[in-house]
Design an enzyme around this catalytic site. Structure first.
Site, short mmCIF file in Angstrom:
data_model
loop_
_atom_site.label_atom_id
_atom_site.label_comp_id
_atom_site.label_asym_id
_atom_site.label_seq_id
_atom_site.Cartn_x
_atom_site.Cartn_y
_atom_site.Cartn_z
CG ASN A 120 -36.94 13.48 12.87
OD1 ASN A 120 -35.87 13.85 13.35
ND2 ASN A 120 -37.15 13.34 11.56
NE ARG A 174 -28.64 10.04 16.11
CZ ARG A 174 -27.69 9.28 16.61
NH1 ARG A 174 -26.44 9.72 16.64
NH2 ARG A 174 -27.96 8.11 17.12
CG ASP A 183 -34.48 16.96 10.91
OD1 ASP A 183 -35.25 16.01 11.12
OD2 ASP A 183 -33.33 17.04 11.38
CG ASP A 213 -42.30 8.39 13.00
OD1 ASP A 213 -42.61 7.32 12.46
OD2 ASP A 213 -41.88 9.38 12.37
CG HIS A 217 -34.24 9.83 11.20
ND1 HIS A 217 -33.37 9.81 10.14
CD2 HIS A 217 -34.98 8.70 11.10
CE1 HIS A 217 -33.60 8.73 9.41
NE2 HIS A 217 -34.57 8.03 9.96
CD GLU A 250 -39.45 3.92 12.66
OE1 GLU A 250 -39.58 3.34 11.58
OE2 GLU A 250 -39.27 5.16 12.72
CG ASN A 313 -43.48 -1.61 10.76
OD1 ASN A 313 -43.35 -1.84 9.56
ND2 ASN A 313 -42.83 -0.64 11.36
C1 QV4 Z 1 -40.69 13.35 -1.59
C2 QV4 Z 1 -39.41 12.76 -2.20
C3 QV4 Z 1 -38.18 13.27 -1.45
C4 QV4 Z 1 -38.19 14.80 -1.49
C5 QV4 Z 1 -39.52 15.33 -0.93
C6 QV4 Z 1 -39.60 16.84 -1.06
O1 QV4 Z 1 -39.44 11.33 -2.14
O2 QV4 Z 1 -36.99 12.78 -2.04
O3 QV4 Z 1 -37.11 15.29 -0.72
O4 QV4 Z 1 -40.65 14.76 -1.60
O5 QV4 Z 1 -40.63 17.33 -0.25
C7 QV4 Z 1 -43.79 10.84 1.90
C8 QV4 Z 1 -43.55 10.40 0.46
C9 QV4 Z 1 -42.19 10.88 -0.03
C10 QV4 Z 1 -42.11 12.41 0.13
C11 QV4 Z 1 -42.32 12.73 1.60
C12 QV4 Z 1 -42.25 14.22 1.91
O6 QV4 Z 1 -43.61 8.98 0.39
O7 QV4 Z 1 -42.04 10.52 -1.39
O8 QV4 Z 1 -40.81 12.86 -0.26
O9 QV4 Z 1 -43.62 12.22 2.01
O10 QV4 Z 1 -43.42 14.86 1.52
C13 QV4 Z 1 -44.00 7.56 6.01
C14 QV4 Z 1 -43.76 6.95 4.64
C15 QV4 Z 1 -42.97 7.89 3.75
C16 QV4 Z 1 -43.65 9.26 3.72
C17 QV4 Z 1 -43.66 9.78 5.15
C18 QV4 Z 1 -44.27 11.18 5.29
O11 QV4 Z 1 -43.06 5.73 4.76
O12 QV4 Z 1 -42.96 7.35 2.41
O13 QV4 Z 1 -42.96 10.14 2.84
O14 QV4 Z 1 -44.47 8.89 5.93
O15 QV4 Z 1 -45.55 11.21 4.79
C19 QV4 Z 1 -36.45 5.02 7.44
C20 QV4 Z 1 -36.53 5.75 8.78
C21 QV4 Z 1 -37.77 5.36 9.56
C22 QV4 Z 1 -39.05 5.47 8.72
C23 QV4 Z 1 -38.85 4.66 7.44
C24 QV4 Z 1 -40.03 4.78 6.50
O16 QV4 Z 1 -35.37 5.51 9.54
O17 QV4 Z 1 -37.86 6.21 10.67
O18 QV4 Z 1 -37.69 5.09 6.72
N1 QV4 Z 1 -40.24 5.06 9.45
C25 QV4 Z 1 -41.14 6.04 10.10
C26 QV4 Z 1 -42.60 5.68 9.94
C27 QV4 Z 1 -43.02 5.90 8.51
C28 QV4 Z 1 -42.93 7.39 8.18
C29 QV4 Z 1 -41.81 8.06 8.84
C30 QV4 Z 1 -40.94 7.43 9.68
C31 QV4 Z 1 -41.73 9.51 8.69
O19 QV4 Z 1 -42.84 4.39 10.38
O20 QV4 Z 1 -44.34 5.43 8.28
O21 QV4 Z 1 -42.79 7.53 6.75
O22 QV4 Z 1 -42.57 10.06 9.74
O23 QV4 Z 1 -36.12 3.66 7.63
CA CA Z 2 -33.75 14.92 12.81
#
Ligand code: QV4
Ligand code: CA
Length: 504
Positions: A120, A174, A183, A213, A217, A250, A313
């Site tokens: 994504n 999305r 994105d 993953d 989105h 997911e 998970n």
């Molecule tokens: C931060 C701020 C944002 C800001 C950004 C600016 O919070 O507001 O815009 O900086 O760059 C990490 C940090 C997060 C940071 C982001 C970007 O936690 O604070 O943003 O990086 O650098 C995992 C973690 C996230 C992590 C992400 C990327 O859970 O915390 O973000 O990895 O490292 C929804 C979705 C679902 C998702 C779920 C978590 O619908 O799809 O939220 N689940 C999947 C995975 C999950 C992963 C992602 C998606 C992203 O299972 O593990 O997120 O790939 O429900």
């Molecule tokens: Ca997208």
């Protein structure tokens, strides 16, 4: 005549298209996969040979294998792996050669590999910009030279998803950034080509499928194009000719959102998050176990074959993603109860979680001061050390995997409950299970549906040579047995199955 024939073929191919991505292609007699979260490829290969293969596990979901941004400023959190910087196969889990070796060795012992595919997005914006394989990026220019991707490959205008978007605005969910992660535009032919190329390389190396993953989105129409361009599974790794990859998407859908899981089930399987939520509620004592007699789609769960099911998970066990109050290894007795129900009941395609210990929800896996992941050690009692929980090595869990394999396609029969939180049921003539989630003992003469014999309870012990280290259950000529689960016992479950009996 010809027209009718043609119509028949069309119907047939439509039916196969729907089922195409919903078959995990397990080796015969296997039913269950485990997520070895943050494990190294060499350790997974060894685990396949010494434990997962011999114990009848069907497959493994691995952590993302492609290069990610190294985030030292947050002390190498687990989630850095969800920030791709290229599609080169170099991560803290290992390099491409180690990856190939793992897939080969696991397939050789009948254990399939499913890749967590992050398609994504790429990274967020950080000061540090070097990946696990040494690739760099220029975030301000959306430039990822190691793919390569540039500005034109992302969605514009630039926007970030807000909490309210999930309720109102499917297009923003999305086309905007998830947590600021850049994105990708899967509508672009060029982007599709890069993603398909990445996934096809993995298929050719012998993987059996993918977790998609953040599927919510991405537009279902774009995903369909991508899936349909994937290669068939590689027959030299033991897959049948013409087999399509298993794909589980997911999509977190607990209701009330602009995007529904039903938009994705026509494409492939979907992660069913309501499953773990409802079973956690029940096994925490917030809902009576007797209601589970109707477990399945009547609980608003997906059709069984569409659903990849699990209790916790890697996100919700640490409060990421959505859905609170999920049971994890930290509430061991109730967790093992919920897992046993999942594995004893025929609904869904089951997935186990295998964790590392944590208190800090952001902390990465066990690692040394250079950020290298430490391997799990295996103790003499088969449990793991060095910071790894290894739920899949808990007797009450891996022996229920064997139960599920033996139960096969049989349905639930002979449901019994006490009107509250004591329940029992049979799986055809193959297995019997009972649960006691009350603070009084369960002590009943119950129908087990099994042939007369002495059976070893797979929860309290293990069959050794001709004996049993736990409870022995004597089934009489009518299939009945006295079942006892004390309220103070370590476990709330008792399970016996064919293949685990000795003669009366
Ligand atoms: C931060 C701020 C944002 C800001 C950004 C600016 O919070 O507001 O815009 O900086 O760059 C990490 C940090 C997060 C940071 C982001 C970007 O936690 O604070 O943003 O990086 O650098 C995992 C973690 C996230 C992590 C992400 C990327 O859970 O915390 O973000 O990895 O490292 C929804 C979705 C679902 C998702 C779920 C978590 O619908 O799809 O939220 N689940 C999947 C995975 C999950 C992963 C992602 C998606 C992203 O299972 O593990 O997120 O790939 O429900
Ligand atoms: Ca997208």
């Amino acid at each position: 005549m010809v027209a009718r024939m043609f119509r028949y073929i069309l119907l047939l191919s439509a039916a196969t298209a729907v089922l195409a991505y919903k078959n995990p292609h397990y080796a015969s007699g296997r039913t269950t996969m485990v997520h070895l979260f943050e494990w190294k490829w060499n350790d997974i290969a060894a685990e396949c040979e010494r434990f997962l293969g011999p114990r009848g596990f069907g497959g493994i979901q691995i952590s993302p294998p492609n290069e990610n941004l190294v985030i030292w400023s947050r002390n190498r959190p687990w989630w850095e792996r969800y920030q791709p910087i290229s599609y080169r196969l170099v991560t803290r889990s290992g390099n491409e050669q180690q990856f190939r070796d793992m897939v080969r060795r696991c397939n050789n012992v009948g254990v399939r590999i499913y890749v967590d595919a992050i398609i994504n997005h790429m990274t967020g914006t950080w000061n540090e910009n070097v990946g696990t394989g040494g690739s760099t990026a220029n975030f301000g220019n959306w430039h990822y030279p190691a793919v390569p991707y540039g500005r034109n490959d992302f969605n514009w205008p630039h926007c970030v998803i807000s909490g309210n978007d999930y309720r109102c605005c499917a297009d923003r969910v999305r086309n905007c950034e998830l947590s600021g992660l850049k994105d990708l535009n899967q509508g672009s032919e060029y982007v599709r080509g890069q993603i398909v190329g990445f996934m096809n390389r993995l298929i050719d190396m012998g993987v059996a499928g993918f977790r998609i993953d953040a599927a919510k989105h991405m537009w279902p129409g774009d995903l369909r194009v991508i899936y349909d361009r994937l290669h068939n599974l590689n027959p030299s790794h033991g897959f049948p000719q013409g087999a399509r990859p298993y794909i589980f998407q997911e999509v977190i859908d607990l209701g009330g959102e602009a995007i529904s899981r039903n938009e994705y089930t026509p494409l492939a399987a979907v992660t069913e998050f309501r499953f773990g939520m409802e079973l956690s509620r029940a096994f925490r004592g917030h809902n009576q176990l007797r209601w589970l007699s109707t477990w399945g789609p009547s609980w608003s769960l997906l059709a069984s074959n569409d659903a990849l099911v699990f209790i916790d998970n890697h996100d919700n066990q640490r409060g990421h993603g959505a859905g609170g109050d999920i049971l994890t290894h930290k509430q061991a007795k109730q967790y093992k109860g919920a897992i046993a129900f999942m594995l004893a009941h025929p609904y869904g395609w089951a997935q186990l979680m295998s964790s590392f210990h944590f208190t800090d929800t952001e902390a990465g896996p066990p690692m040394d001061s250079n950020g290298n992941i430490r391997s799990p050690t295996i103790n003499s009692d088969n449990s793991c050390g060095n910071g790894w929980v290894c739920e899949h090595r808990w007797r009450q869990i891996y022996q229920m995997v064997a139960f599920r394999n033996v139960a096969g396609n049989t349905g639930v029969t002979n449901w019994w409950d006490n009107g509250n939180n004591q329940i029992a049921f049979c799986r055809g003539g193959q297995g019997f299970v009972a649960f006691n989630n009350e603070n009084r003992d369960l002590n009943q003469n119950l129908q087990t549906c099994l042939p007369a014999g002495r059976y070893c309870d797979v929860i309290s012990g293990e069959k050794v040579n001709n004996g049993c280290t736990g409870k022995t259950i004597t089934v009489d000529g009518n299939g009945r047995a006295q079942i006892h689960i004390g309220s103070n016992e370590l476990d709330m479950v008792l399970a016996i199955h064919r293949g685990n009996e000795s003669r009366l």
